[in-house]
Design an enzyme around this catalytic site. Sequence first.
Site, PDB file in Angstrom:
ATOM      1  CB  ALA A  10      51.705 -36.696  73.379  1.00  0.00           C
ATOM      2  NE  ARG A  21      52.526 -49.748  67.222  1.00  0.00           N
ATOM      3  CZ  ARG A  21      52.305 -48.587  67.798  1.00  0.00           C
ATOM      4  NH1 ARG A  21      52.751 -47.472  67.218  1.00  0.00           N
ATOM      5  NH2 ARG A  21      51.652 -48.507  68.933  1.00  0.00           N
ATOM      6  CB  CYS A  42      44.118 -32.977  77.892  1.00  0.00           C
ATOM      7  SG  CYS A  42      45.026 -32.254  76.506  1.00  0.00           S
TER       8      CYS A  42
END
Length: 546
Positions: A10, A21, A42
Amino acid sequence: MKMIIIGSVAAGTSAAAKARRNDENIDITVYNADYDISYSICGIPYFLGGEVENLSSLTPRSAAWFKDRYNVDIFTRHEVTQINTDQKEVVVKDLETGKTKMDTYDALVLATGASPVTPNIPGVYKEHVFQVRTIQDTSAIDQYMKQENPQKATIIGAGYIGLEIAEQLTHKGLEVTMIQRGSQVMPNLDQDMAFRVEEELRRHGVQLFLNEEATSIEDQSVTTKSGQSIQSDIVILATGVRPNTKLAEKAGIKLGSTGAVAVNSKMQTNSPDIYAVGDVAESISFITGEPLYRPLGSTANKMGRIAGDVITGGDLEHRGILGTGILRVFNLAVGQTGLTEKEAKEHGYNTDILYNIKPSKAEYLGGKELVIKAVADRHTGRILGVQIVGEEGVDKRIDIFATAITFKAKAEDLFHLDLAYAPPFSTTKDPVLYTGMALHNSIQNKNRLITPGELIERMENGEALQIIDTRVEKQFKVSHVPGAINIPLSQLREIAKNLNHDLPTITYCNSGVTGNAAQNMLINMGVKEVYNLSGGNKNFQSYIKH
């Protein structure tokens, strides 16, 4: 500019995506020792239980996808074994070929995550014993279950992952036993809320051994410290995680008091141009300002984005976390944010505690009961933390409370929130609004609350108390607070004239509303010290069970 990221779940992929970006020209390389990237840890329990059909659903991104979309080079099965901070270079080992190479960086991001804690138990490395952290772990469990068809599972540890696995394996038809070293499941909750989760587990056939430890794992059983022998065809270790800090420590990067890498609000470590994000990094409590380690995917994504922004000239900062979490345990949702009562007292707060038992929506549309425990600071009125257990509406309310606490809301502020109302979704006085109203009144000494624990303590100290049960006689006979006298609310005005107005008085009903009405009545009639039992008799009877 060259940016190297170590780790690609993550936090690592979030840092890479944000940097790209912001800057099309930066050179971004990601090294990952694992086989898989950007996967949902998860979601693993729900694949094992069959709610997620395909394991590939948990790995929606590949290295090729990242290359095409973000022009980021991700090398899986490549482990960074050393960081030379003076030369700004790393040593990288190809785990498939065994070859090593050097690479240089201008900015380095540590996103090495955390690893499961392996308890020191004989037999822990047997082939039917598994940990749940990676896609490879998950695939191994899935294959074992398909081949061996286990019927009895033992889970060691009763935190989030342990409870989710217990639910899912039960749904799959296994007999599940949980062993927990502490006195309760979900150690991040107060015990008087955690026991509600324990009751739900037992209702669904899960056998719980609390205050117990596994001392050995055999081929078909687990032996405990007290001498219990638990039949087990498969054993799941859910004993927590610890941050992967070895690489950082070897490079002279400072760890914080929690054992994770210490960072500032820009995710910078003590070493120039080295950042740490995700489960390897320490966070900070938004409430106390003290270091806090709560490894969650939501926090990891946030940290990664901040680091990627800062490296490319942005001004994002990490403001801290509340440790907000939620999980499903069979028919219950369990949510928590901010400080528990225990934590608040440990930090020196003078607290006011409310147990609010209300339906999540109109009862005539099938509204299910929510139990909300809210903790506030009596000095400032600020909400410090909330725990909620219920069948529906928990996620909505815990997010409202988390937002309110983030913006330092006081109890009185909650009452003034303009929340959406329609009978299928809420009650006219939403449980959030009622929480704010009742807590504010208590803090202002208008309608003081007393918790079951506080009442029991005063009773055990031999204090003379006047305890009034305001329910009808039929309810009183079923169960009541020891020493209480039964005066239904409809009779209280007349009988109150004969009460001792100087004696500390506690009123209660089933869940709190009628008790509050009685409290107001007695205050207006001149009774000097009147408390309403928070959560009423329902909460009191639940409290004494645990």
